[in-house]
Design an enzyme around this catalytic site. Structure first.
Site, PDB file in Angstrom:
ATOM      1  N   LYS A  75       0.825  -1.213   0.000  1.00 59.26           N
ATOM      2  CA  LYS A  75       0.000   0.000   0.000  1.00 59.26           C
ATOM      3  C   LYS A  75       0.863   1.268   0.000  1.00 59.26           C
ATOM      4  O   LYS A  75       0.591   2.213  -0.720  1.00 59.26           O
ATOM      5  CB  LYS A  75      -0.796  -0.015   1.314  1.00 59.26           C
ATOM      6  CG  LYS A  75      -2.196   0.395   1.218  1.00 59.26           C
ATOM      7  CD  LYS A  75      -2.996   0.051   2.476  1.00 59.26           C
ATOM      8  CE  LYS A  75      -2.291  -0.379   3.701  1.00 59.26           C
ATOM      9  NZ  LYS A  75      -2.089   0.591   4.730  1.00 59.26           N
ATOM     10  N   ARG A 114      -8.989   3.130  10.156  1.00 58.57           N
ATOM     11  CA  ARG A 114      -8.583   1.758  10.464  1.00 58.57           C
ATOM     12  C   ARG A 114      -9.706   1.018  11.195  1.00 58.57           C
ATOM     13  O   ARG A 114      -9.617  -0.177  11.404  1.00 58.57           O
ATOM     14  CB  ARG A 114      -7.448   1.854  11.430  1.00 58.57           C
ATOM     15  CG  ARG A 114      -6.046   1.418  11.326  1.00 58.57           C
ATOM     16  CD  ARG A 114      -5.390   0.665  10.364  1.00 58.57           C
ATOM     17  NE  ARG A 114      -4.071   0.248  10.758  1.00 58.57           N
ATOM     18  CZ  ARG A 114      -2.938   0.813  10.383  1.00 58.57           C
ATOM     19  NH1 ARG A 114      -2.930   1.886   9.664  1.00 58.57           N
ATOM     20  NH2 ARG A 114      -1.794   0.268  10.733  1.00 58.57           N
ATOM     21  N   ARG A 165      10.762  -5.960   4.073  1.00 64.18           N
ATOM     22  CA  ARG A 165      10.512  -4.528   3.861  1.00 64.18           C
ATOM     23  C   ARG A 165      11.546  -3.677   4.600  1.00 64.18           C
ATOM     24  O   ARG A 165      11.906  -3.955   5.730  1.00 64.18           O
ATOM     25  CB  ARG A 165       9.110  -4.194   4.363  1.00 64.18           C
ATOM     26  CG  ARG A 165       8.760  -2.744   4.187  1.00 64.18           C
ATOM     27  CD  ARG A 165       7.298  -2.539   4.104  1.00 64.18           C
ATOM     28  NE  ARG A 165       6.662  -2.574   5.412  1.00 64.18           N
ATOM     29  CZ  ARG A 165       5.377  -2.297   5.596  1.00 64.18           C
ATOM     30  NH1 ARG A 165       4.616  -2.008   4.565  1.00 64.18           N
ATOM     31  NH2 ARG A 165       4.857  -2.346   6.786  1.00 64.18           N
ATOM     32  N   ARG A 224      11.421  -1.514  10.137  1.00 62.20           N
ATOM     33  CA  ARG A 224      10.563  -0.902  11.145  1.00 62.20           C
ATOM     34  C   ARG A 224      10.382  -1.858  12.320  1.00 62.20           C
ATOM     35  O   ARG A 224      10.270  -3.063  12.130  1.00 62.20           O
ATOM     36  CB  ARG A 224       9.182  -0.605  10.536  1.00 62.20           C
ATOM     37  CG  ARG A 224       9.207   0.587   9.639  1.00 62.20           C
ATOM     38  CD  ARG A 224       7.974   0.757   8.812  1.00 62.20           C
ATOM     39  NE  ARG A 224       6.750   0.192   9.371  1.00 62.20           N
ATOM     40  CZ  ARG A 224       5.555   0.343   8.795  1.00 62.20           C
ATOM     41  NH1 ARG A 224       5.435   1.042   7.699  1.00 62.20           N
ATOM     42  NH2 ARG A 224       4.487  -0.195   9.321  1.00 62.20           N
ATOM     43  N   ARG A 237      -0.348  -7.508  14.264  1.00 63.44           N
ATOM     44  CA  ARG A 237      -0.916  -6.570  13.282  1.00 63.44           C
ATOM     45  C   ARG A 237      -1.886  -7.268  12.331  1.00 63.44           C
ATOM     46  O   ARG A 237      -2.913  -6.703  11.966  1.00 63.44           O
ATOM     47  CB  ARG A 237       0.204  -5.910  12.466  1.00 63.44           C
ATOM     48  CG  ARG A 237       0.963  -4.887  13.283  1.00 63.44           C
ATOM     49  CD  ARG A 237       2.233  -4.490  12.601  1.00 63.44           C
ATOM     50  NE  ARG A 237       2.007  -3.654  11.441  1.00 63.44           N
ATOM     51  CZ  ARG A 237       2.901  -3.477  10.482  1.00 63.44           C
ATOM     52  NH1 ARG A 237       4.063  -4.089  10.533  1.00 63.44           N
ATOM     53  NH2 ARG A 237       2.638  -2.701   9.473  1.00 63.44           N
TER      54      ARG A 237
HETATM   55  P1  AMP Z   1       1.057   1.780   9.464  1.00 69.54           P
HETATM   56  O1  AMP Z   1       2.324   2.401   9.031  1.00 69.54           O
HETATM   57  O2  AMP Z   1      -0.159   2.397   8.813  1.00 69.54           O
HETATM   58  O3  AMP Z   1       1.056   0.283   9.366  1.00 69.54           O
HETATM   59  O4  AMP Z   1       0.898   2.136  11.028  1.00 69.54           O
HETATM   60  C1  AMP Z   1       1.841   1.694  11.986  1.00 69.54           C
HETATM   61  C2  AMP Z   1       1.187   1.640  13.364  1.00 69.54           C
HETATM   62  O5  AMP Z   1       0.715   2.953  13.748  1.00 69.54           O
HETATM   63  C3  AMP Z   1      -0.043   0.735  13.463  1.00 69.54           C
HETATM   64  O6  AMP Z   1       0.327  -0.622  13.680  1.00 69.54           O
HETATM   65  C4  AMP Z   1      -0.753   1.349  14.664  1.00 69.54           C
HETATM   66  O7  AMP Z   1      -0.115   1.015  15.883  1.00 69.54           O
HETATM   67  C5  AMP Z   1      -0.520   2.846  14.459  1.00 69.54           C
HETATM   68  N1  AMP Z   1      -1.595   3.449  13.619  1.00 69.54           N
HETATM   69  C6  AMP Z   1      -1.420   4.085  12.434  1.00 69.54           C
HETATM   70  N2  AMP Z   1      -2.589   4.525  11.941  1.00 69.54           N
HETATM   71  C7  AMP Z   1      -3.539   4.156  12.841  1.00 69.54           C
HETATM   72  C8  AMP Z   1      -4.953   4.311  12.900  1.00 69.54           C
HETATM   73  N3  AMP Z   1      -5.623   4.931  11.925  1.00 69.54           N
HETATM   74  N4  AMP Z   1      -5.606   3.800  13.976  1.00 69.54           N
HETATM   75  C9  AMP Z   1      -4.945   3.172  14.973  1.00 69.54           C
HETATM   76  N5  AMP Z   1      -3.611   2.981  14.974  1.00 69.54           N
HETATM   77  C10 AMP Z   1      -2.902   3.467  13.926  1.00 69.54           C
END
Ligand code: AMP
Length: 250
Positions: free
Chosen positions: A41, A120, A159, A192, A203
């Site tokens: 994504k 989310r 990644r 990461r 996740r």
């Molecule tokens: P991502 O890079 O979008 O996978 O986000 C990394 C982490 O940030 C996620 O695993 C959550 O812990 C937190 N996070 C990011 N966006 C959200 C969201 N919209 N709602 C809740 N947690 C979020």
């Protein structure tokens, strides 16, 4: 179309400004990207942002940027958010929503936007609907990237992300020209914290429980565009662009 890589206003929030002209572009795109962690994504978001000109707004990137602040500069809510993130859990809707609302000017931007990682949960999607409605804006489409789970796990383990500009690579599928170094800015490429195996498992479970219901939510509103996330980056982008062109032609 000129690349819109400047995300200062989104990443920093507050009074930070970006260099994207505020005037309305012709038919700006206002999009949401859905897909399990690891479907690619973020990579598609970069391409869409570069080629269609809408800004890539990732909530995960805002939290990761906040990690670089001193602990005393972070609010208790932000520290709690970073702790959730390390474990691969979702940050509370309240914290995420207040962070997005502080950045409403990015949603209002005449260049359009591409939300990645937000909403989310259904509660976040409802709050986004309200926020956009109060600004007189509407989503054009929700791109939903689909891929079998075994391939997702393989992708996540390889990644790498630029510690400076957040560009995304894969050690096999999308390597940088020089190993460990970002092609865009020369920053160091890192894995990461939440791409480590123990966080990946949490996740994926969280995604199925909280985020999958969003697919039905947006389908019911006629916004969902499913896109297969298999194949090369360009193949996936070409499916994405085709789905968006078909949407505009409707
Ligand atoms: P991502 O890079 O979008 O996978 O986000 C990394 C982490 O940030 C996620 O695993 C959550 O812990 C937190 N996070 C990011 N966006 C959200 C969201 N919209 N709602 C809740 N947690 C979020």
């Amino acid at each position: 179309m000129e690349a819109t890589r400047d995300r200062a206003a989104w990443l920093k929030g507050g009074s930070a400004q970006c260099n994207i002209p505020a005037e309305e572009r012709e038919a700006p795109w206002r999009l949401v990207l859905l897909g399990a962690p690891g479907v690619g994504k973020g990579t598609q978001a970069e391409l869409i942002s570069e080629r269609l000109g809408c800004c890539h707004l990732s909530t995960g990137d805002v939290f990761r940027a906040a990690k670089t602040l001193d602990e005393c500069e972070r609010s208790p809510a932000l520290n709690q958010a970073l702790d959730c993130m390390r474990k691969g859990e979702l940050v509370s809707d309240e914290t995420v929503l207040s962070m997005v609302k502080e950045r409403t000017k990015c949603l209002r931007c005449g260049g359009g936007f591409l939300l990645d990682g937000f909403p989310r949960t259904v509660a976040q999607a409802e709050a986004l609907d309200e926020l956009l409605e109060s600004e007189g804006l509407a989503l054009d489409a929700v791109l939903s990237y689909e891929m079998p789970i075994e391939q997702i796990v393989e992708r996540l383990s390889g990644r790498r992300t630029c510690s400076e500009c957040k560009a995304v690579y894969h050690v096999v599928g999308r390597p940088s020209k020089v190993a460990g170094v970002c092609d865009h800015c020369g920053g160091e490429l890192i894995q990461r914290e939440d791409d480590r195996p123990e966080s990946v498992k949490v996740r994926m479970e969280t995604y199925e429980r909280s985020t999958m219901p969003l697919i039905d939510y947006f389908k019911a509103r006629g916004l969902l565009l499913p896109v297969s996330a298999l194949g090369t980056v360009e193949e996936i982008y070409s499916r994405t662009a085709g789905a968006l062109a078909a949407r505009r032609a409707e």
